[in-house]
Design a protein around this motif. Structure first.
Motif, short mmCIF file in Angstrom:
data_model
loop_
_atom_site.label_atom_id
_atom_site.label_comp_id
_atom_site.label_asym_id
_atom_site.label_seq_id
_atom_site.Cartn_x
_atom_site.Cartn_y
_atom_site.Cartn_z
N LYS A 234 0.84 -1.21 0.00
CA LYS A 234 0.00 0.00 0.00
C LYS A 234 0.87 1.25 0.00
O LYS A 234 0.56 2.24 -0.66
CB LYS A 234 -0.92 0.02 1.22
N VAL A 235 1.98 1.20 0.72
CA VAL A 235 2.90 2.34 0.74
C VAL A 235 3.51 2.53 -0.65
O VAL A 235 3.55 3.65 -1.20
CB VAL A 235 4.00 2.14 1.80
N SER A 237 2.30 1.57 -3.53
CA SER A 237 1.27 1.99 -4.46
C SER A 237 0.90 3.47 -4.24
O SER A 237 0.68 4.21 -5.20
CB SER A 237 0.03 1.10 -4.27
N THR A 238 0.87 3.88 -2.97
CA THR A 238 0.53 5.27 -2.64
C THR A 238 1.62 6.22 -3.13
O THR A 238 1.34 7.26 -3.74
CB THR A 238 0.31 5.42 -1.14
N TRP A 241 1.19 6.58 -6.78
CA TRP A 241 0.01 7.38 -7.14
C TRP A 241 0.35 8.87 -7.03
O TRP A 241 0.08 9.65 -7.95
CB TRP A 241 -1.16 7.03 -6.23
N SER B 5 -6.41 2.21 -9.00
CA SER B 5 -7.33 2.78 -8.03
C SER B 5 -6.87 4.16 -7.57
O SER B 5 -5.68 4.45 -7.51
CB SER B 5 -7.41 1.84 -6.82
N PRO B 8 -5.30 5.36 -3.11
CA PRO B 8 -4.10 5.87 -2.43
C PRO B 8 -4.27 7.28 -1.88
O PRO B 8 -3.69 7.61 -0.84
CB PRO B 8 -3.03 5.83 -3.52
N PHE B 9 -5.07 8.13 -2.56
CA PHE B 9 -5.27 9.50 -2.07
C PHE B 9 -5.88 9.47 -0.67
O PHE B 9 -5.37 10.10 0.26
CB PHE B 9 -6.17 10.26 -3.04
N TRP B 11 -6.17 6.86 1.31
CA TRP B 11 -5.36 6.05 2.23
C TRP B 11 -4.21 6.86 2.79
O TRP B 11 -3.85 6.71 3.95
CB TRP B 11 -4.85 4.78 1.53
N ALA B 12 -3.63 7.74 1.97
CA ALA B 12 -2.52 8.59 2.44
C ALA B 12 -3.02 9.52 3.54
O ALA B 12 -2.37 9.69 4.58
CB ALA B 12 -1.92 9.38 1.29
#
Lengths: 253, 116
Positions: A234-235, A237-238, A241, B5, B8-9, B11-12
């Motif tokens: 998740k890190v 992927s973030t 993004w 997806s 991430p916005f 989730w961050a």
């Protein structure tokens, strides 16, 4: 079911489903000897040999390596070769096929969904170009091996899919073991497939279904820690993004 | 090309909110809710607190703490509703309500701190 009065016994309530005979599953109760050294798999083998040869289940190595004897014992996904009868006594043990999967017969589930998902993440080393043989092997330092080694220990037993409440609700979720396996290759210094796998993983059906319940890592018999793999991704992927939005000229697409 | 997806916005913001909430809120709650009322610590007087808030950096930090905490709540509550109540089909209104609340709260906090 003859037992001398001296030999302690334990009852197994076993899920039965024979699609050619019955539309709905039933439970059969078998009484088996309760021996200190016996695991649930030994009890199932005893049932098949002595009590009912029609019982169907998967097993192979009986020592926690092959990953084929996973079942639900009293509602918990376990490798039956590692679940001792005496830890359930007194009381009976309800043995059922792994949750969240369609049942093919008795304790045997259909693995098709997982096999398709495992293939989708391309679990092999992807290189831009193959190095000619004469240039020798690909070398890795012990630190580089440690990066992915934990995620390479998966035996595909599917306990994590059975434990995952998200997979139970959203069968399209790619799931814990497939993501951990993707990380096994993503973190391998010889691999260049991260960008390819990101199209599979960074989707709504990929890691973003996960809400970090963490049950997958609880039940994993090999301590692969799929929940950790997912959080870590998740890190990744973030970061990707934000980079693609803030610095669009740096990303390939 | 598969659609990646936009999660991430959120989730961050969720992750950042979790960090600031875990780091700052227990200390703030302990001081203003326990230590000052019980006189374990001397409470700052009105003038010195007012002076502190005249510093725009302090107001910015407060805004970050309350806003990110609100987004942390929004993300977590959204998934609590989805998974707890099994209302995946209400995806859009639930997300709108949760993140909308956090955005409105952020706006209210920003306005309050700006006009302070």
């Amino acid at each position: 079911m003859s037992n001398s009065g001296l030999q302690p016994t334990i009852d197994l309530e076993v899920y039965r489903y024979r699609p050619e005979q019955q539309a709905e599953p039933t439970y059969d109760t078998f009484t088996v000897p309760l021996r200190d050294e016996w695991v649930i798999l030994d009890a199932l083998n005893y049932i098949k040999d002595e009590l009912d040869g029609s019982l169907s289940y998967r097993w192979s190595c009986r020592m926690g390596v092959c990953g084929s004897c996973g079942m639900m014992a009293n509602g918990e996904p376990v490798l039956t070769c590692a679940a001792f009868l005496k830890s359930y006594a007194p009381g009976s043990i309800r043995v059922e096929p792994l949750a969240n999967f369609p049942v093919a017969r008795d304790l045997i589930i259909s693995m098709d969904d997982f096999m398709e998902k495992m293939n989708r993440i391309q679990p092999w080393i992807i290189t831009d170009e193959e190095k000619p043989l004469e240039e020798g092997e690909y070398l890795q330092t012990p630190d580089q091996v440690d990066e992915y080694k934990q995620f390479s220990m998966c035996i595909n037993c599917l306990l994590c899919y059975s434990a995952c409440p998200i997979y139970g609700m959203e069968p399209s979720f790619i799931g814990p073991a497939a993501i951990a396996l993707a990380q096994r290759y993503n973190l391998d210094s010889r691999d260049h497939g991260q960008e390819t796998r990101m199209d599979i993983l960074s989707t709504d059906d990929g890691i973003w279904q996960c809400t970090f319940v963490g049950e997958c890592s609880e039940v994993c018999p090999e301590n692969v820690d799929p929940a950790g793999a997912i959080q870590r991704y998740k890190v990744t992927s973030t970061n990707d993004w934000w980079k693609s939005k803030l610095l669009p000229w740096t990303s390939k697409q | 090309m598969v659609k990646r997806s936009n999660e991430p916005f959120w989730w961050a913001l969720f992750g950042a909110g979790g960090v600031v909430a875990a780091l700052c809120l227990p200390a703030l709650l302990f001081m203003t809710g326990v230590a000052f009322p019980l006189e374990w610590l001397a409470a700052p007087d009105y003038e010195s607190l007012y002076g502190l808030f005249e510093n725009p950096l302090v107001r910015l930090a407060i805004l970050a703490i309350v806003s990110l905490s609100a987004f942390h709540w929004a993300h977590r509550f959204r998934f609590t509703l989805y998974d707890g109540l099994h209302i995946k089909h209400l995806n859009a209104p639930v997300a709108l309500f949760c993140y909308g609340s956090a955005i409105a709260f952020t706006g209210f906090a920003a306005l309050s701190l700006y006009t302070f």
